[in-house]
Design a protein around this motif. Structure first.
Motif, mmCIF file in Angstrom:
data_model
loop_
_atom_site.group_PDB
_atom_site.id
_atom_site.type_symbol
_atom_site.label_atom_id
_atom_site.label_comp_id
_atom_site.label_asym_id
_atom_site.label_seq_id
_atom_site.Cartn_x
_atom_site.Cartn_y
_atom_site.Cartn_z
ATOM 1 N N GLY A 1 0.794 -1.208 0.000
ATOM 2 C CA GLY A 1 0.000 0.000 0.000
ATOM 3 C C GLY A 1 0.836 1.272 0.000
ATOM 4 N N ILE A 2 2.156 1.127 -0.106
ATOM 5 C CA ILE A 2 3.068 2.278 -0.072
ATOM 6 C C ILE A 2 3.323 2.783 -1.492
ATOM 7 C CG2 ILE A 2 5.418 2.997 0.520
ATOM 8 C CD1 ILE A 2 5.304 0.965 2.826
ATOM 9 N N LYS A 3 3.413 4.085 -1.648
ATOM 10 C CA LYS A 3 3.610 4.658 -2.983
ATOM 11 C C LYS A 3 5.021 4.387 -3.484
ATOM 12 C CE LYS A 3 4.951 9.331 -1.511
ATOM 13 N NZ LYS A 3 4.600 10.772 -1.593
ATOM 14 N N GLY A 4 5.203 4.544 -4.785
ATOM 15 C CA GLY A 4 6.491 4.290 -5.407
ATOM 16 C C GLY A 4 7.447 5.463 -5.301
ATOM 17 N N ILE A 5 8.632 5.254 -5.883
ATOM 18 C CA ILE A 5 9.627 6.321 -5.932
ATOM 19 C C ILE A 5 9.589 7.043 -7.283
ATOM 20 C CG2 ILE A 5 11.178 5.224 -4.291
ATOM 21 C CD1 ILE A 5 12.891 4.352 -6.731
ATOM 22 N N ASN A 6 8.698 6.609 -8.168
ATOM 23 C CA ASN A 6 8.651 7.186 -9.513
ATOM 24 C C ASN A 6 8.351 8.682 -9.492
ATOM 25 O OD1 ASN A 6 6.117 6.024 -8.609
ATOM 26 N ND2 ASN A 6 5.233 6.642 -10.554
ATOM 27 N N GLY A 7 7.689 9.140 -8.459
ATOM 28 C CA GLY A 7 7.401 10.563 -8.339
ATOM 29 C C GLY A 7 8.636 11.402 -8.043
ATOM 30 N N MET A 8 9.750 10.724 -7.707
ATOM 31 C CA MET A 8 10.989 11.436 -7.392
ATOM 32 C C MET A 8 11.970 11.449 -8.555
ATOM 33 S SD MET A 8 10.540 12.568 -4.346
ATOM 34 C CE MET A 8 12.116 12.959 -3.590
ATOM 35 N N GLY B 1 14.072 12.731 -11.310
ATOM 36 C CA GLY B 1 14.539 14.078 -11.604
ATOM 37 C C GLY B 1 14.585 15.007 -10.406
ATOM 38 N N ALA B 2 14.268 14.485 -9.232
ATOM 39 C CA ALA B 2 14.243 15.328 -8.031
ATOM 40 C C ALA B 2 15.658 15.703 -7.595
ATOM 41 C CB ALA B 2 13.519 14.609 -6.897
ATOM 42 N N ASP B 3 15.753 16.752 -6.818
ATOM 43 C CA ASP B 3 17.030 17.179 -6.264
ATOM 44 C C ASP B 3 17.559 16.106 -5.318
ATOM 45 O OD1 ASP B 3 19.059 19.333 -5.644
ATOM 46 O OD2 ASP B 3 18.200 19.035 -3.654
ATOM 47 N N LYS B 4 18.818 15.728 -5.503
ATOM 48 C CA LYS B 4 19.377 14.643 -4.696
ATOM 49 C C LYS B 4 19.384 14.993 -3.208
ATOM 50 C CE LYS B 4 23.275 13.934 -6.848
ATOM 51 N NZ LYS B 4 24.588 13.291 -7.123
ATOM 52 N N ALA B 5 19.626 16.242 -2.895
ATOM 53 C CA ALA B 5 19.643 16.652 -1.492
ATOM 54 C C ALA B 5 18.283 16.427 -0.834
ATOM 55 C CB ALA B 5 20.044 18.121 -1.384
ATOM 56 N N ALA B 6 17.222 16.660 -1.596
ATOM 57 C CA ALA B 6 15.870 16.446 -1.064
ATOM 58 C C ALA B 6 15.623 14.964 -0.814
ATOM 59 C CB ALA B 6 14.836 17.003 -2.037
ATOM 60 N N ILE B 7 16.128 14.120 -1.715
ATOM 61 C CA ILE B 7 15.968 12.668 -1.545
ATOM 62 C C ILE B 7 16.743 12.191 -0.320
ATOM 63 C CG2 ILE B 7 16.437 10.413 -2.597
ATOM 64 C CD1 ILE B 7 16.072 11.810 -5.339
ATOM 65 N N ASP C 1 24.745 7.743 -3.762
ATOM 66 C CA ASP C 1 24.510 6.770 -4.831
ATOM 67 C C ASP C 1 23.033 6.379 -4.906
ATOM 68 O OD1 ASP C 1 27.187 6.812 -5.480
ATOM 69 O OD2 ASP C 1 27.684 4.957 -4.418
ATOM 70 N N LEU C 2 22.429 6.153 -3.755
ATOM 71 C CA LEU C 2 21.011 5.779 -3.736
ATOM 72 C C LEU C 2 20.147 6.929 -4.252
ATOM 73 C CD1 LEU C 2 18.808 3.777 -3.109
ATOM 74 C CD2 LEU C 2 18.940 4.411 -0.688
ATOM 75 N N ALA C 3 20.460 8.142 -3.835
ATOM 76 C CA ALA C 3 19.707 9.311 -4.311
ATOM 77 C C ALA C 3 19.922 9.519 -5.809
ATOM 78 C CB ALA C 3 20.132 10.558 -3.543
ATOM 79 N N ASN C 4 21.127 9.240 -6.278
ATOM 80 C CA ASN C 4 21.426 9.359 -7.706
ATOM 81 C C ASN C 4 20.590 8.375 -8.513
ATOM 82 O OD1 ASN C 4 22.716 10.450 -9.917
ATOM 83 N ND2 ASN C 4 24.642 9.381 -9.583
ATOM 84 N N PHE C 5 20.450 7.168 -7.974
ATOM 85 C CA PHE C 5 19.610 6.176 -8.643
ATOM 86 C C PHE C 5 18.148 6.617 -8.675
ATOM 87 C CE2 PHE C 5 16.586 2.696 -8.015
ATOM 88 C CZ PHE C 5 16.693 2.076 -9.261
ATOM 89 N N VAL C 6 17.647 7.058 -7.541
ATOM 90 C CA VAL C 6 16.241 7.470 -7.464
ATOM 91 C C VAL C 6 15.963 8.632 -8.420
ATOM 92 C CG1 VAL C 6 14.463 8.466 -5.973
ATOM 93 C CG2 VAL C 6 15.937 6.633 -5.101
ATOM 94 N N SER C 7 16.867 9.603 -8.461
ATOM 95 C CA SER C 7 16.656 10.777 -9.299
ATOM 96 C C SER C 7 16.932 10.528 -10.776
ATOM 97 C CB SER C 7 17.542 11.932 -8.814
ATOM 98 O OG SER C 7 17.351 13.079 -9.622
ATOM 99 N N ASN C 8 18.028 9.809 -11.065
ATOM 100 C CA ASN C 8 18.504 9.718 -12.449
ATOM 101 C C ASN C 8 18.530 8.320 -13.047
ATOM 102 O OD1 ASN C 8 19.259 12.572 -12.508
ATOM 103 N ND2 ASN C 8 20.886 11.996 -11.086
ATOM 104 N N GLY C 9 18.271 7.305 -12.239
ATOM 105 C CA GLY C 9 18.467 5.945 -12.733
ATOM 106 C C GLY C 9 17.214 5.124 -12.955
#
Length: 234
Positions: free
Chosen positions: A95-102, A104-110, A132-140
């Motif tokens: 029931g938890i939302k995905g990370i797809n909404g993030m 292109g997000a700013d890595k610092a925010a992630i 690295d994890l934030a880079n993946f979420v934002s750009n990968g």
């Protein structure tokens, strides 16, 4: 004039080389972030948490399995869409939302989200891990619907081409029939979850000497998956 032209060309070539090297470093960071998303404690060679993640629902299947519910993929899904994707139902539904909404997000925010008390990764991941994890979420992240038919779970690839790629890149470790190593489910069976397969082909398997194919043309990966779908399920 001739010397000036040569100097200009040399500068351009140097810039292109530096740009390519920077791109490679970005890709390697994204790759490692993808593995952290998969199973971060295996990547950093740490013990899995002994108690369940605070945000994982207490009434769901993996509520009493910290080794599972501390993995990012367990809540957010292999397709990164969480409750709106492949994990919208079934045993992995949280029931938890995905990370797809993030994307292109700013890595610092992630990183801020990762460090907040609810996610509670501040004392578990290093600054490099966080980056690295934030880079993946934002750009990968991958828009899987471009490559996999969600209804049939079929990759939009060419199995004949994929066989050539597989036999020259993958078969030495996994065997021509996709049944190696023995502790792994046969690839034919794994293709029931093509999003997981594609994630691992792109980023590698945590704590294993498996090459990541993220830097290759995406269609090569999809063609390999089309071939995997033809391999034995048992």
């Amino acid at each position: 004039m001739r010397i000036k032209q040569i100097t200009t060309i040399t500068s351009v070539v140097s810039l292109l080389v530096c740009t390519n090297l920077a791109a490679e470093e970005t890709e390697s960071s994204i790759m490692r972030g993808g593995q952290l998303y998969d199973k971060w404690y295996a990547v950093i060679e740490a013990e899995a948490p002994a108690t369940s993640h605070n945000l994982y629902p207490k009434d769901k299947k993996y509520a009493d399995k910290p080794k599972s519910n501390w993995r990012c993929k367990e809540c957010h899904g292999w397709d990164y869409m969480g409750n709106d994707g492949a994990y919208s139902s079934g045993k992995h539904h949280s029931g938890i939302k995905g990370i797809n909404g993030m994307m292109g997000a700013d890595k610092a925010a992630i990183i801020t989200v990762l460090k907040n008390p609810e996610h509670n990764y501040a004392d578990k991941l290093s600054d490099k891990d966080m980056n690295d994890l934030a880079n993946f979420v934002s750009n990968g992240q991958v828009n899987f619907d471009q490559y996999i038919d969600r209804a049939s779970k079929s990759p939009n690839g060419n199995a004949d081409k994929g066989e050539v790629y597989y036999n020259t890149i993958c078969a030495q470790c996994h065997g021509r029939d996709g049944k190696l190593p023995e502790k792994m489910k046969p690839f034919g069976k794994q293709m029931g979850n093509p999003w997981e397969v594609m994630h691992k082909i792109l980023n590698g398997q945590p704590d294993e000497d498996m090459p990541a194919l993220r830097a290759l043309d995406r269609q090569i990966v999809v063609d390999i998956m089309a071939h995997l779908a033809t391999l034995p399920k048992e």
